[in-house]
Design a protein around this motif. Structure first.
Motif, PDB file in Angstrom:
ATOM      1  N   ARG A 153      58.141  60.591  48.575  1.00 53.80           N
ATOM      2  CA  ARG A 153      57.020  61.091  49.380  1.00 53.80           C
ATOM      3  C   ARG A 153      55.942  61.649  48.460  1.00 53.80           C
ATOM      4  O   ARG A 153      56.233  62.337  47.485  1.00 53.80           O
ATOM      5  N   GLU A 154      54.707  61.337  48.751  1.00 54.07           N
ATOM      6  CA  GLU A 154      53.584  61.745  47.906  1.00 54.07           C
ATOM      7  C   GLU A 154      53.577  63.262  47.668  1.00 54.07           C
ATOM      8  O   GLU A 154      53.326  63.712  46.545  1.00 54.07           O
ATOM      9  N   SER A 155      53.883  64.036  48.673  1.00 59.11           N
ATOM     10  CA  SER A 155      53.856  65.496  48.531  1.00 59.11           C
ATOM     11  C   SER A 155      54.972  66.021  47.625  1.00 59.11           C
ATOM     12  O   SER A 155      54.929  67.164  47.180  1.00 59.11           O
ATOM     13  N   TYR A 156      55.964  65.199  47.331  1.00 58.12           N
ATOM     14  CA  TYR A 156      57.097  65.577  46.484  1.00 58.12           C
ATOM     15  C   TYR A 156      56.993  64.947  45.094  1.00 58.12           C
ATOM     16  O   TYR A 156      57.831  65.183  44.238  1.00 58.12           O
ATOM     17  N   TRP A 157      55.971  64.170  44.861  1.00 57.47           N
ATOM     18  CA  TRP A 157      55.860  63.354  43.664  1.00 57.47           C
ATOM     19  C   TRP A 157      55.974  64.158  42.366  1.00 57.47           C
ATOM     20  O   TRP A 157      56.723  63.801  41.465  1.00 57.47           O
ATOM     21  N   GLU A 158      55.226  65.246  42.224  1.00 55.58           N
ATOM     22  CA  GLU A 158      55.277  66.035  40.994  1.00 55.58           C
ATOM     23  C   GLU A 158      56.684  66.559  40.720  1.00 55.58           C
ATOM     24  O   GLU A 158      57.162  66.492  39.584  1.00 55.58           O
ATOM     25  N   ASP A 159      57.332  67.102  41.734  1.00 57.20           N
ATOM     26  CA  ASP A 159      58.699  67.603  41.561  1.00 57.20           C
ATOM     27  C   ASP A 159      59.641  66.479  41.160  1.00 57.20           C
ATOM     28  O   ASP A 159      60.501  66.653  40.293  1.00 57.20           O
ATOM     29  N   TYR A 160      59.485  65.326  41.787  1.00 59.98           N
ATOM     30  CA  TYR A 160      60.327  64.172  41.473  1.00 59.98           C
ATOM     31  C   TYR A 160      60.151  63.758  40.017  1.00 59.98           C
ATOM     32  O   TYR A 160      61.122  63.508  39.304  1.00 59.98           O
ATOM     33  N   VAL A 161      58.916  63.696  39.550  1.00 60.24           N
ATOM     34  CA  VAL A 161      58.635  63.298  38.177  1.00 60.24           C
ATOM     35  C   VAL A 161      59.271  64.281  37.203  1.00 60.24           C
ATOM     36  O   VAL A 161      59.886  63.877  36.212  1.00 60.24           O
ATOM     37  N   GLN A 162      59.149  65.566  37.465  1.00 65.55           N
ATOM     38  CA  GLN A 162      59.749  66.569  36.585  1.00 65.55           C
ATOM     39  C   GLN A 162      61.265  66.388  36.521  1.00 65.55           C
ATOM     40  O   GLN A 162      61.854  66.366  35.439  1.00 65.55           O
ATOM     41  N   GLU A 163      61.902  66.234  37.676  1.00 64.08           N
ATOM     42  CA  GLU A 163      63.350  66.030  37.718  1.00 64.08           C
ATOM     43  C   GLU A 163      63.746  64.741  36.996  1.00 64.08           C
ATOM     44  O   GLU A 163      64.729  64.710  36.248  1.00 64.08           O
ATOM     45  N   LEU A 164      62.996  63.681  37.215  1.00 65.11           N
ATOM     46  CA  LEU A 164      63.275  62.399  36.581  1.00 65.11           C
ATOM     47  C   LEU A 164      63.222  62.520  35.062  1.00 65.11           C
ATOM     48  O   LEU A 164      64.137  62.083  34.356  1.00 65.11           O
ATOM     49  N   LEU A 165      62.164  63.130  34.542  1.00 63.01           N
ATOM     50  CA  LEU A 165      62.002  63.242  33.097  1.00 63.01           C
ATOM     51  C   LEU A 165      63.064  64.140  32.471  1.00 63.01           C
ATOM     52  O   LEU A 165      63.507  63.893  31.346  1.00 63.01           O
ATOM     53  N   GLU A 166      63.481  65.158  33.198  1.00 68.24           N
ATOM     54  CA  GLU A 166      64.566  66.001  32.703  1.00 68.24           C
ATOM     55  C   GLU A 166      65.889  65.241  32.724  1.00 68.24           C
ATOM     56  O   GLU A 166      66.664  65.305  31.769  1.00 68.24           O
ATOM     57  N   ASP A 167      66.126  64.491  33.800  1.00 61.92           N
ATOM     58  CA  ASP A 167      67.381  63.749  33.941  1.00 61.92           C
ATOM     59  C   ASP A 167      67.541  62.661  32.879  1.00 61.92           C
ATOM     60  O   ASP A 167      68.648  62.420  32.406  1.00 61.92           O
TER      61      ASP A 167
END
Length: 131
Positions: free
Chosen positions: A75-89
């Motif tokens: 979801r667009e509104s969750y995009w920044e959080d998703y990217v941060q989690e992805l890069l950490e993972d």
């Protein structure tokens, strides 16, 4: 399981399974011993609307990446959080990074979005990997 455009992250396999479930209910609905999909839609308007929206989403997304085998919609509104989690993972951002270092997550999310395509899910924008 209902899939909604309020979900932050959606797996395409869940969309496919839900479509098949709703189509099965619709296609096997009987009135007076005869299949009657139109009567199913009249008696189950919320399910019929969910099916319509999910089918439109699936049609829009089928050409991208691994839709049939599992693709993530974010979801667009969750995009920044998703990217941060992805890069950490994936280890691009060390978990023990010093607290005094600051990452511009908005810019980072914008940079990563170039590898994604926007799709519409019932009036809400989601990102799906386009490569």
């Amino acid at each position: 399981m209902t899939i909604s455009n309020t979900d932050d992250v959606i797996d395409s396999r869940d969309v496919i399974a839900r479509i098949e479930e709703l189509q099965g209910e619709r296609d096997s609905f009987e009135v007076d011993g005869e299949e009657n999909p139109e009567a199913w839609a009249e008696q189950n308007p919320y399910d019929a609307e969910e099916l319509r929206v999910l089918e439109a989403l699936a049609e829009e997304c089928e050409g991208y990446s691994d839709w049939e085998h599992g693709e993530t919609l974010v979801r667009e509104s969750y995009w920044e959080d998703y990217v941060q989690e992805l890069l950490e993972d994936i280890g691009d951002i060390p978990r023990d990074m010093p607290h005094y270092l600051v990452i511009d997550w908005e810019a980072t999310a914008r940079n990563i979005a170039v590898d994604y395509t926007e799709v519409d899910f019932g009036g809400v924008t989601y990102y799906i990997r386009s490569c």
